[in-house]
Design an enzyme around this catalytic site. Structure first.
Site, mmCIF file in Angstrom:
data_model
loop_
_atom_site.group_PDB
_atom_site.id
_atom_site.type_symbol
_atom_site.label_atom_id
_atom_site.label_comp_id
_atom_site.label_asym_id
_atom_site.label_seq_id
_atom_site.Cartn_x
_atom_site.Cartn_y
_atom_site.Cartn_z
ATOM 1 N N GLU A 270 0.820 -1.215 0.000
ATOM 2 C CA GLU A 270 0.000 0.000 0.000
ATOM 3 C C GLU A 270 0.856 1.268 0.000
ATOM 4 O OE1 GLU A 270 -4.089 -1.547 2.039
ATOM 5 O OE2 GLU A 270 -2.650 -0.684 3.414
ATOM 6 N N ASP A 343 -8.259 -9.095 4.283
ATOM 7 C CA ASP A 343 -8.027 -7.962 5.176
ATOM 8 C C ASP A 343 -9.075 -7.856 6.276
ATOM 9 O OD1 ASP A 343 -7.043 -5.700 6.298
ATOM 10 O OD2 ASP A 343 -7.718 -4.340 4.719
ATOM 11 N N GLU A 371 -12.474 -2.039 12.443
ATOM 12 C CA GLU A 371 -12.466 -1.334 11.159
ATOM 13 C C GLU A 371 -13.595 -1.807 10.250
ATOM 14 O OE1 GLU A 371 -8.838 -1.850 8.916
ATOM 15 O OE2 GLU A 371 -9.670 -0.863 7.140
#
Ligand code: GCW
Length: 679
Positions: A270, A343, A371
């Protein structure tokens, strides 16, 4: 005293804090510090002093002896182990080979006192499943927390090293009470500044506070630090100038913090820099740091969370990149692998790296912060998710080769075993935003210590310590906790759906999200693939072939639609809307029922909670009640958004016996939340 005076004394007492507010700040450590136990130790040290103090002020039973022993049994049990024996009337002995073992034993004894009605005769023998039990803070140096939903970072970098927040010690104590023995203070998207002299002085202060509680400090490092901080021409791990820079920096760290734990690295992921920028491998990068840390017994935790914007299935990439490197890492490198291949989704199969990298130490990375599970608004107890992960069978060494056994030293032997959880802690008065989110911090520590504990046992302990021991409260609320992860999977992403979240902030649903020019694997369509013929990601041998990364016979189970677990069906298969499910429903109908079940479950949580009003304090009751309203509202939002959107492809009616949608799809598509303050 007349009445008025009494009243004044009483009010003063309240304002002076005589009656402690139940604001959640005391976490699960709410025992009154008014006991006067007799406690003796056969040695002195800062850690033993903490153990003695904790017991003296909270233990309400017979005298306690703390005994450091070097006998064979304790040596075999390992460093953090302890033995508690005796009985509550006559006297209790806690024995350990180490100071920290005594402190863990003390917390164990206090936990028994707070959770059980009777602790008569005691015979406890404990040693941890993992050697290193770490929190990872995704905390930035400017005080924000990436994916943090409980306010700003608890690390007040601008005040340190001069000013010390009382929270640091409370944090140490809470973590030690559940066996956590390490913490990575800063975000894996790391600022190089953490390695400057100024910041290291601040880090030292935190390390000094955590030390008596047995907690070591680690740092996330930016791989380009040599170039950025010292103007070297690059940060190539094979460059001797770069190597020297790291050796000097590491020397500087250990002069300040002699027991510094080591580094955590997110590289070539990323947008983060890494060894591949110089044509080197992850092993080259990790080993260079490992060599420099070795003389100090420091370790490198190198993350396997990598994927490139290629046409290749994202779920396969970490495996493809890391398997060729198996056996090439130094023995003080541990590769840190997220539980699933994508993820931290509501539900994922375990990452195929577990059990496959047989010559490299692997440590699981779990996400405590929610998240992808409703931030600090949804009540989602994660122990059941983590248990499913630990107990998943990799078959790498025959049946029973669970993920837990591949990582805790049972099946493969490496110098250290470790596990990390991404913290959900912030400056909020109750630490985690939602009172029940504290249970996830607690559960992570307890499972890192003993992954054999059940989710039920952990919820039970936590509820008794955090709220009350009244069974009329504990039984229903525990049931709600145990159902909550399954409920979230149902109303968000049942049957193996994944990553259909709103762009960037990951809070609500956005299965339709389409942003021109964005890489495909950052968009929901890549994952759900809904079309008129069906839905799901084909990862079979006829599709992306991700199934082949799993060991036989698992790959065959996953590959065959008839044997693939239905909970993971759309993870591995692209399935026609009319596909018959095991219960006889079509896939479309089953999808509708699952979403609806999720909504009904949350409504049930509201009912359970509302009945609890008289068992606990009003403040926490109302806080949770109010969050449950948001939770229920969001569950309906998820259900309507996903079903109405997928219905545009399936063309089938939503079964008539389930709750009707309350929203228009077009209205839902207009929702754009500004959640920047959240991270
Ligand atoms: O889950 C994703 C998050 C990023 C995070 C990244 C990672 C720290 O959306 O915020 O960055 O994973 O784990 O590196």
């Amino acid at each position: 005293m007349n009445r008025t005076v009494l009243y004044i004394v009483f009010s003063l007492c309240i304002s002076a804090g005589c009656l402690k507010a139940e604001d959640g700040s005391r976490l699960w450590l709410r025992a009154e510090m008014t006991a006067q136990a007799q406690v003796k130790a056969n040695r002195e040290s800062p850690t033993i002093t903490v153990a003695v103090e904790e017991l003296k002020t909270q233990w309400k039973g017979a005298p306690v002896q703390l005994h450091i022993h070097r006998n064979k049994k304790l040596r075999n049990l390992g460093k953090d182990s302890y033995i508690i024996s005796g009985d509550k009337q006559a006297g209790i002995t806690i024995q350990s080979g180490s100071d920290i073992g005594l402190l863990y034993g003390a917390y164990h004894l206090l936990r028994l006192q707070e959770t059980q009605n009777d602790n008569g005769v005691l015979q406890v023998e404990e040693s941890p499943a993992y050697d290193l039990r770490l929190l990872n803070h995704w905390d930035n140096l400017n005080g924000t927390v990436e994916r943090g939903y409980a306010g700003y970072s608890i690390w007040k970098w601008d005040e340190l090293p001069a000013k010390i927040s009382p929270r640091y010690k409370e944090y140490a104590r809470a973590n030690a009470s559940i066996g956590i023995n390490g913490t990575v203070l800063n975000n894996v998207n790391a600022s190089p500044d953490i390695l400057t002299e100024d910041y290291l002085q601040k880090v030292k202060v935190i390390a000094d506070i955590l030390r008596p509680y047995g907690i070591k400090v680690y740092l996330s490092v930016n791989f380009s630090s040599p170039k950025i901080l010292s103007g070297l021409s690059g940060s190539d791990p094979l460059d001797t100038g770069v190597q020297r820079w790291w050796r000097n920096k590491i020397g500087e760290i250990y002069r300040l913090i002699p027991d510094f734990g080591g580094f955590l690295v997110k590289a070539n992921s990323e947008g983060q820099p890494g060894p591949q920028d110089y044509g080197r491998t992850h092993a080259d990068g990790a080993n260079m740091l490992a060599d420099a840390l070795k003389p100090y017994v420091g370790i490198v935790m190198w993350r396997a969370f990598v994927y490139n914007p290629t046409p290749e299935d994202r779920a396969k990439q970490a495996y493809q990149e890391f398997i060729p490197l198996d056996g090439k890492f130094r023995d003080n490198v541990i590769v840190q692998v997220k539980n699933g291949p994508i993820d931290f989704q509501p539900r994922e199969p375990f990452s195929p790296l577990f059990g496959a990298m047989k010559h490299t130490a692997l440590m699981p990375e779990l996400q405590i912060t929610q998240e992808y599970l409703g931030f600090s608004n949804h009540l989602v107890f994660l122990a059941p998710q983590w248990k499913e992960f630990f107990e998943s069978d990799t078959y790498c060494n025959g049946k029973g080769s669970t993920v837990a056994k591949t990582t805790d030293g049972t099946l493969f032997s490496h110098p250290v075993s470790a596990i990390a959880g991404v913290a959900n802690i912030g400056q909020d008065i109750n630490w985690c935003g939602h009172h029940f989110a504290q249970a996830n911090w607690y559960a992570f520590g307890r499972l890192a210590w003993d992954h054999g504990l059940t989710a039920d046992e952990i919820a039970d302990e936590w509820l008794r310590m955090t709220f009350t021991r009244d069974e009329a409260f504990v039984t229903p609320v525990k049931e709600m906790m145990l159902d909550s992860w399954g409920a979230a999977v149902n109303y968000m992403m049942p049957l193996g759906l994944h990553h259909i979240f709103a762009w960037d902030h990951h809070y609500g649903p956005e299965p339709w999200c389409d942003i021109p020019g964005v890489r495909p694997d950052w968009l929901p369509r890549y994952y759900h693939n809904a079309g008129e013929e069906g839905i799901g990601f084909d990862r079979t041998t006829g599709g992306s072939d991700a199934v082949s990364q799993y060991h036989a016979p698992l790959k065959e189970y996953f590959n065959d639609i008839a044997t693939c677990p239905e909970d993971l069906l759309l993870w591995f298969h692209h399935v026609p809307w009319d596909h018959p499910m095991k219960n006889g429903r079509t896939l479309w109908d089953e999808l509708c029922y699952r979403y609806d079940t999720g909504v009904q479950q949350v409504r049930e949580f509201q009912k359970i909670w509302d009945r609890m009003e008289n068992y606990i304090d009003g403040d926490r009751f109302r806080h949770v009640q109010s969050r449950l309203k948001i939770h229920a509202h969001d569950a309906v939002w998820w259900k309507d958004a996903c079903l109405l959107y997928f219905q545009t492809y399936s063309g089938r009616p939503i079964p008539y016996d389930i709750e009707r949608p309350m929203h228009e799809l077009d209205d839902l598509k207009k929702i754009k939340l500004d959640l920047r303050h959240h991270n």
